[in-house]
Scaffold this motif. Structure first.
Motif, PDB file in Angstrom:
ATOM      1  N   ILE A 282       0.836  -1.217   0.000  1.00 48.97           N
ATOM      2  CA  ILE A 282       0.000   0.000   0.000  1.00 48.97           C
ATOM      3  C   ILE A 282       0.865   1.258   0.000  1.00 48.97           C
ATOM      4  CG2 ILE A 282      -1.667   1.326   1.360  1.00 48.97           C
ATOM      5  CD1 ILE A 282      -2.801  -1.455   2.258  1.00 48.97           C
ATOM      6  N   ARG A 283       1.972   1.237   0.771  1.00 49.89           N
ATOM      7  CA  ARG A 283       2.851   2.414   0.843  1.00 49.89           C
ATOM      8  C   ARG A 283       3.387   2.791  -0.538  1.00 49.89           C
ATOM      9  NH1 ARG A 283       6.329   0.413   3.844  1.00 49.89           N
ATOM     10  NH2 ARG A 283       5.692   1.171   5.892  1.00 49.89           N
ATOM     11  N   LEU A 284       3.886   1.793  -1.258  1.00 47.72           N
ATOM     12  CA  LEU A 284       4.463   2.049  -2.582  1.00 47.72           C
ATOM     13  C   LEU A 284       3.391   2.495  -3.574  1.00 47.72           C
ATOM     14  CD1 LEU A 284       6.863   1.965  -4.532  1.00 47.72           C
ATOM     15  CD2 LEU A 284       6.451  -0.477  -4.845  1.00 47.72           C
ATOM     16  N   ALA A 285       2.268   1.766  -3.621  1.00 42.71           N
ATOM     17  CA  ALA A 285       1.199   2.084  -4.577  1.00 42.71           C
ATOM     18  C   ALA A 285       0.586   3.449  -4.288  1.00 42.71           C
ATOM     19  CB  ALA A 285       0.125   1.001  -4.526  1.00 42.71           C
ATOM     20  N   ALA A 286       0.346   3.754  -3.009  1.00 43.53           N
ATOM     21  CA  ALA A 286      -0.286   5.027  -2.639  1.00 43.53           C
ATOM     22  C   ALA A 286       0.611   6.214  -2.950  1.00 43.53           C
ATOM     23  CB  ALA A 286      -0.632   5.014  -1.149  1.00 43.53           C
ATOM     24  N   ASN A 287       1.907   6.077  -2.672  1.00 43.46           N
ATOM     25  CA  ASN A 287       2.839   7.178  -2.959  1.00 43.46           C
ATOM     26  C   ASN A 287       2.982   7.417  -4.456  1.00 43.46           C
ATOM     27  OD1 ASN A 287       4.405   8.430  -0.555  1.00 43.46           O
ATOM     28  ND2 ASN A 287       4.197   6.280  -0.022  1.00 43.46           N
ATOM     29  N   MET A 288       2.963   6.348  -5.245  1.00 37.98           N
ATOM     30  CA  MET A 288       3.072   6.491  -6.691  1.00 37.98           C
ATOM     31  C   MET A 288       1.820   7.115  -7.296  1.00 37.98           C
ATOM     32  SD  MET A 288       5.987   5.670  -7.893  1.00 37.98           S
ATOM     33  CE  MET A 288       6.629   6.488  -6.456  1.00 37.98           C
ATOM     34  N   ILE A 289       0.667   6.655  -6.842  1.00 40.82           N
ATOM     35  CA  ILE A 289      -0.595   7.123  -7.432  1.00 40.82           C
ATOM     36  C   ILE A 289      -0.922   8.552  -6.979  1.00 40.82           C
ATOM     37  CG2 ILE A 289      -2.369   6.395  -5.747  1.00 40.82           C
ATOM     38  CD1 ILE A 289      -3.836   5.097  -8.147  1.00 40.82           C
ATOM     39  N   ALA A 290      -0.481   8.937  -5.767  1.00 40.13           N
ATOM     40  CA  ALA A 290      -0.802  10.265  -5.232  1.00 40.13           C
ATOM     41  C   ALA A 290      -0.132  11.374  -6.059  1.00 40.13           C
ATOM     42  CB  ALA A 290      -0.357  10.362  -3.781  1.00 40.13           C
ATOM     43  N   GLY A 291       1.156  11.204  -6.332  1.00 43.25           N
ATOM     44  CA  GLY A 291       1.878  12.208  -7.116  1.00 43.25           C
ATOM     45  C   GLY A 291       1.385  12.293  -8.545  1.00 43.25           C
ATOM     46  N   HIS A 292       1.125  11.136  -9.165  1.00 38.78           N
ATOM     47  CA  HIS A 292       0.628  11.113 -10.540  1.00 38.78           C
ATOM     48  C   HIS A 292      -0.766  11.730 -10.636  1.00 38.78           C
ATOM     49  CE1 HIS A 292       3.979   8.422 -10.902  1.00 38.78           C
ATOM     50  NE2 HIS A 292       3.788   8.253 -12.193  1.00 38.78           N
ATOM     51  N   LEU A 293      -1.563  11.496  -9.603  1.00 39.42           N
ATOM     52  CA  LEU A 293      -2.925  12.047  -9.570  1.00 39.42           C
ATOM     53  C   LEU A 293      -2.888  13.570  -9.459  1.00 39.42           C
ATOM     54  CD1 LEU A 293      -5.799  10.849  -9.604  1.00 39.42           C
ATOM     55  CD2 LEU A 293      -5.780  10.978  -7.121  1.00 39.42           C
ATOM     56  N   LEU A 294      -1.973  14.081  -8.643  1.00 40.48           N
ATOM     57  CA  LEU A 294      -1.817  15.535  -8.493  1.00 40.48           C
ATOM     58  C   LEU A 294      -1.339  16.172  -9.792  1.00 40.48           C
ATOM     59  CD1 LEU A 294      -2.025  17.826  -6.417  1.00 40.48           C
ATOM     60  CD2 LEU A 294       0.340  17.392  -5.784  1.00 40.48           C
ATOM     61  N   LEU A 295      -0.382  15.528 -10.463  1.00 42.27           N
ATOM     62  CA  LEU A 295       0.107  16.023 -11.751  1.00 42.27           C
ATOM     63  C   LEU A 295      -0.998  16.009 -12.809  1.00 42.27           C
ATOM     64  CD1 LEU A 295       3.582  14.233 -11.860  1.00 42.27           C
ATOM     65  CD2 LEU A 295       3.253  16.693 -11.864  1.00 42.27           C
ATOM     66  N   THR A 296      -1.833  14.974 -12.795  1.00 41.03           N
ATOM     67  CA  THR A 296      -2.949  14.868 -13.749  1.00 41.03           C
ATOM     68  C   THR A 296      -3.995  15.938 -13.483  1.00 41.03           C
ATOM     69  OG1 THR A 296      -2.596  12.477 -13.804  1.00 41.03           O
ATOM     70  CG2 THR A 296      -4.650  13.279 -14.734  1.00 41.03           C
ATOM     71  N   LEU A 297      -4.315  16.150 -12.208  1.00 35.07           N
ATOM     72  CA  LEU A 297      -5.311  17.161 -11.834  1.00 35.07           C
ATOM     73  C   LEU A 297      -4.884  18.562 -12.262  1.00 35.07           C
ATOM     74  CD1 LEU A 297      -6.372  16.002  -8.255  1.00 35.07           C
ATOM     75  CD2 LEU A 297      -7.924  16.396 -10.158  1.00 35.07           C
ATOM     76  N   LEU A 298      -3.622  18.892 -11.980  1.00 34.53           N
ATOM     77  CA  LEU A 298      -3.113  20.221 -12.349  1.00 34.53           C
ATOM     78  C   LEU A 298      -2.981  20.355 -13.862  1.00 34.53           C
ATOM     79  CD1 LEU A 298      -0.370  20.711  -9.611  1.00 34.53           C
ATOM     80  CD2 LEU A 298      -2.504  21.969  -9.797  1.00 34.53           C
ATOM     81  N   GLY A 299      -2.585  19.282 -14.534  1.00 36.79           N
ATOM     82  CA  GLY A 299      -2.433  19.317 -15.992  1.00 36.79           C
ATOM     83  C   GLY A 299      -3.742  19.524 -16.723  1.00 36.79           C
TER      84      GLY A 299
END
Length: 224
Positions: free
Chosen positions: A159-176
């Motif tokens: 969960i730690r690895l998946a959550a950290n990876m998806i959180a940053g990508h999600l923020l980049l997608t939202l701002l993009g």
């Protein structure tokens, strides 16, 4: 048309197949490049990283008779860090942001450590369930707490690895996605923010792969 925000992380392609998972093996295409010129700068950097990790894991494992035992964890670090970095490139699927990938790395490792520990060092494994200096009254509770904390280890790793990876990508997608509706000044601010977030995500990619491999090393050292 996206059905929801998380559909950007859907492993299926336009052909309705899971070809995106092939991105996990892209590292095999890039790795042989460093051996074309020997010694290349890329190879020297990678050898330096490998030797640093070897020394680090050797201290954590504290095993003298089993030579080469750090190779497993260095390989694990390499696999995760390659996939984390490749996920930062546009249109490349991030396999480490899915629980299918992270749990399939964490669960077999944890099960193999537990099986090895309980078969070869049964007394030592029982001793781990009761920390030193625990009052006799609290011993049954401590056994339950230590058992639960031991069982959830592969889940927390995944969960730690998946959550950290998806959180940053999600923020980049939202701002993009907001870029098309912004003015020129705010668009420039957005681009600078995206660049800073990308640098942060690059650091997270290294840190999370290091954390995953170090924790796996610590779990394996407890069974000896």
């Amino acid at each position: 048309m996206m059905t929801n925000l998380f559909s950007t992380f859907d492993p299926s392609t336009s052909f309705n197949t899971s070809l995106n998972w092939l991105s996990t093996f892209l590292g095999m295409l890039f790795l042989p490049m460093m051996f074309w010129f020997i010694p290349s700068r890329l190879q020297l950097i990678w050898m330096k990283i490998t030797m640093t990790l070897h020394k680090e894991f050797k201290i954590l494992l504290n095993i003298k008779k089993m030579k080469g035992s750090t190779l497993l964890f260095i390989s694990l670090f390499s696999l995760i860090v390659f996939n984390n970095f490749l996920g930062l490139f546009p249109y490349i699927f991030t396999s480490t942001s899915h629980m299918v990938m992270t749990l399939s790395l964490a669960l077999p490792l944890w099960i193999s450590f537990m099986v090895y520990g309980w078969i070869n060092n049964t007394v030592h494994m029982f001793a781990h369930l009761v920390p030193q200096g625990t009052p006799p009254v609290l011993m049954p509770f401590m056994v339950c707490i230590e058992t639960i904390s031991n069982v959830i280890r592969p889940g927390t790793l995944a969960i730690r690895l998946a959550a950290n990876m998806i959180a940053g990508h999600l923020l980049l997608t939202l701002l993009g996605n907001t870029g098309s509706s912004l003015t020129l000044i705010t668009l420039n601010i957005l681009i600078i923010t995206q660049i800073l977030l990308l640098v942060l995500e690059s650091a997270v990619a290294i840190i999370q792969s290091y954390v995953f491999s170090v924790l796996s090393t610590l779990y394996s050292s407890e069974v000896n």
